[in-house]
Design a protein around this motif. Structure first.
Motif, PDB file in Angstrom:
ATOM      1  N   ASP A 187       4.577  18.126  -9.372  1.00 21.31           N
ATOM      2  CA  ASP A 187       4.365  19.165  -9.784  1.00 21.31           C
ATOM      3  C   ASP A 187       5.564  18.060 -10.917  1.00 21.31           C
ATOM      4  N   ARG A 188       7.084  17.329 -11.359  1.00 19.03           N
ATOM      5  CA  ARG A 188       7.523  17.020 -12.068  1.00 19.03           C
ATOM      6  C   ARG A 188       6.640  15.664 -12.034  1.00 19.03           C
ATOM      7  N   LEU A 189       7.175  14.998 -11.314  1.00 13.95           N
ATOM      8  CA  LEU A 189       6.489  13.798 -12.175  1.00 13.95           C
ATOM      9  C   LEU A 189       5.181  13.442 -12.622  1.00 13.95           C
ATOM     10  N   GLY A 190       4.027  14.007 -12.013  1.00 12.64           N
ATOM     11  CA  GLY A 190       2.811  14.234 -11.713  1.00 12.64           C
ATOM     12  C   GLY A 190       1.948  13.178 -11.208  1.00 12.64           C
ATOM     13  N   PHE A 191       2.426  13.033 -10.092  1.00 17.69           N
ATOM     14  CA  PHE A 191       1.662  12.090  -8.313  1.00 17.69           C
ATOM     15  C   PHE A 191       0.758  12.495  -8.018  1.00 17.69           C
ATOM     16  N   ARG A 192      -0.178  11.853  -7.913  1.00 18.04           N
ATOM     17  CA  ARG A 192      -1.242  12.602  -7.093  1.00 18.04           C
ATOM     18  C   ARG A 192      -0.817  12.887  -5.694  1.00 18.04           C
ATOM     19  N   LEU A 193      -1.293  13.953  -5.210  1.00 17.50           N
ATOM     20  CA  LEU A 193      -1.004  14.776  -4.011  1.00 17.50           C
ATOM     21  C   LEU A 193      -2.539  14.374  -3.046  1.00 17.50           C
ATOM     22  N   ASP A 194      -2.327  13.217  -2.244  1.00 17.17           N
ATOM     23  CA  ASP A 194      -3.667  12.385  -1.755  1.00 17.17           C
ATOM     24  C   ASP A 194      -3.635  13.024  -0.452  1.00 17.17           C
ATOM     25  N   ALA A 195      -2.789  13.652   0.444  1.00 14.48           N
ATOM     26  CA  ALA A 195      -2.346  13.910   1.767  1.00 14.48           C
ATOM     27  C   ALA A 195      -1.536  14.784   2.015  1.00 14.48           C
ATOM     28  N   ASP A 196      -1.643  16.026   2.664  1.00 10.37           N
ATOM     29  CA  ASP A 196      -0.749  16.965   3.323  1.00 10.37           C
ATOM     30  C   ASP A 196      -1.051  17.204   4.853  1.00 10.37           C
ATOM     31  N   PHE A 197      -0.732  16.270   5.736  1.00 11.46           N
ATOM     32  CA  PHE A 197      -0.887  16.290   7.777  1.00 11.46           C
ATOM     33  C   PHE A 197       0.302  17.494   7.928  1.00 11.46           C
ATOM     34  N   GLU A 250       0.930  -0.261  -0.258  1.00 16.20           N
ATOM     35  CA  GLU A 250      -0.285   0.148  -0.354  1.00 16.20           C
ATOM     36  C   GLU A 250       0.872   1.299  -0.038  1.00 16.20           C
ATOM     37  N   VAL A 251       1.789   0.923   1.050  1.00 15.80           N
ATOM     38  CA  VAL A 251       2.676   2.773   1.126  1.00 15.80           C
ATOM     39  C   VAL A 251       4.039   2.306   0.885  1.00 15.80           C
ATOM     40  N   VAL A 252       5.320   2.690   0.111  1.00 10.59           N
ATOM     41  CA  VAL A 252       6.633   3.195   0.675  1.00 10.59           C
ATOM     42  C   VAL A 252       6.924   4.678   1.274  1.00 10.59           C
ATOM     43  N   VAL A 253       7.824   4.265   2.214  1.00  9.16           N
ATOM     44  CA  VAL A 253       8.299   5.297   3.161  1.00  9.16           C
ATOM     45  C   VAL A 253       9.194   5.639   2.267  1.00  9.16           C
ATOM     46  N   VAL A 254       9.575   6.785   2.384  1.00  5.97           N
ATOM     47  CA  VAL A 254      10.855   7.992   1.376  1.00  5.97           C
ATOM     48  C   VAL A 254      11.040   8.752   2.394  1.00  5.97           C
ATOM     49  N   THR A 304       0.577   9.165  -4.636  1.00  6.36           N
ATOM     50  CA  THR A 304       0.800   8.237  -5.578  1.00  6.36           C
ATOM     51  C   THR A 304       1.010   8.704  -7.556  1.00  6.36           C
ATOM     52  N   PRO A 305       1.393   7.563  -7.593  1.00  7.35           N
ATOM     53  CA  PRO A 305       1.986   7.383  -9.025  1.00  7.35           C
ATOM     54  C   PRO A 305       0.791   7.451  -9.571  1.00  7.35           C
ATOM     55  N   PRO A 306       0.374   8.346 -10.997  1.00  4.92           N
ATOM     56  CA  PRO A 306      -0.331   7.904 -12.092  1.00  4.92           C
ATOM     57  C   PRO A 306      -0.935   6.380 -12.402  1.00  4.92           C
ATOM     58  N   GLY A 307      -1.855   6.019 -12.125  1.00  9.88           N
ATOM     59  CA  GLY A 307      -2.613   4.278 -12.491  1.00  9.88           C
ATOM     60  C   GLY A 307      -1.367   3.631 -11.489  1.00  9.88           C
ATOM     61  N   SER A 308      -0.880   4.237 -10.192  1.00  4.52           N
ATOM     62  CA  SER A 308      -1.064   2.983  -8.837  1.00  4.52           C
ATOM     63  C   SER A 308      -1.168   2.540  -7.667  1.00  4.52           C
TER      64      SER A 308
END
Length: 146
Positions: free
Chosen positions: A22-32, A4-8, A44-48
């Motif tokens: 902005d550069r990779l086009g990942f969807r911003l799901d949450a910013d807490f 489900e999730v990988v911590v980077v 989340t990466p597109p389609g992942s």
């Protein structure tokens, strides 16, 4: 079970968010922004179905220490062109001399995509601003059972 999730691990959360969204086009799901010492950002990466999380107080690993994450693409050359157009430095396409996977680092890299464009055989590589290492892997037809 599903991954489900990988911590980077990152040093600068805002810089990482800009890179991935902005550069990779990942969807911003949450910013807490919970506090000065705890912030959780999920993208989340597109389609992942699997996301990544980074932030403040969410990783014990050193920023830039994560290596070998894979993003699957159906056209390695198009994916490289898109990332390059967004200012991402990409190494590739390449294939491994063994044809099986790819070695760690840059060992045994052969320039160019797999000549037959076989699934699983063509790669490219890039790093995020902290040095976390990512690969693109071209898969056009999944192996049976996958």
């Amino acid at each position: 079970m599903k991954l489900e999730v990988v911590v980077v691990p990152v040093a600068d959360v805002d810089r990482a968010e800009a890179f991935y969204v902005d550069r990779l086009g990942f969807r911003l799901d949450a910013d807490f922004p919970i506090g000065d010492d705890y912030r959780v950002v999920q993208v989340t990466p597109p389609g992942s179905e699997c996301s990544i999380i980074f932030g403040t107080g969410v990783a014990s690993a050193e920023p830039g220490s994560l290596q070998g994450l894979h993003l699957i693409v159906t056209d390695i050359e198009r994916a490289i062109a898109e990332l390059t157009a967004h200012g991402v430095a990409v190494d590739g396409p390449f294939r491994d001399a063994t044809g099986a996977f790819h070695h760690a680092g840059t060992a045994a890299r052969v320039p160019g995509a797999d000549p037959e464009r076989r699934s699983y055989g063509s790669f490219a590589a890039f790093d995020d601003p902290d040095g976390n290492g990512w690969f693109l892997q071209e898969i056009t037809q999944r192996a049976p059972g996958r």
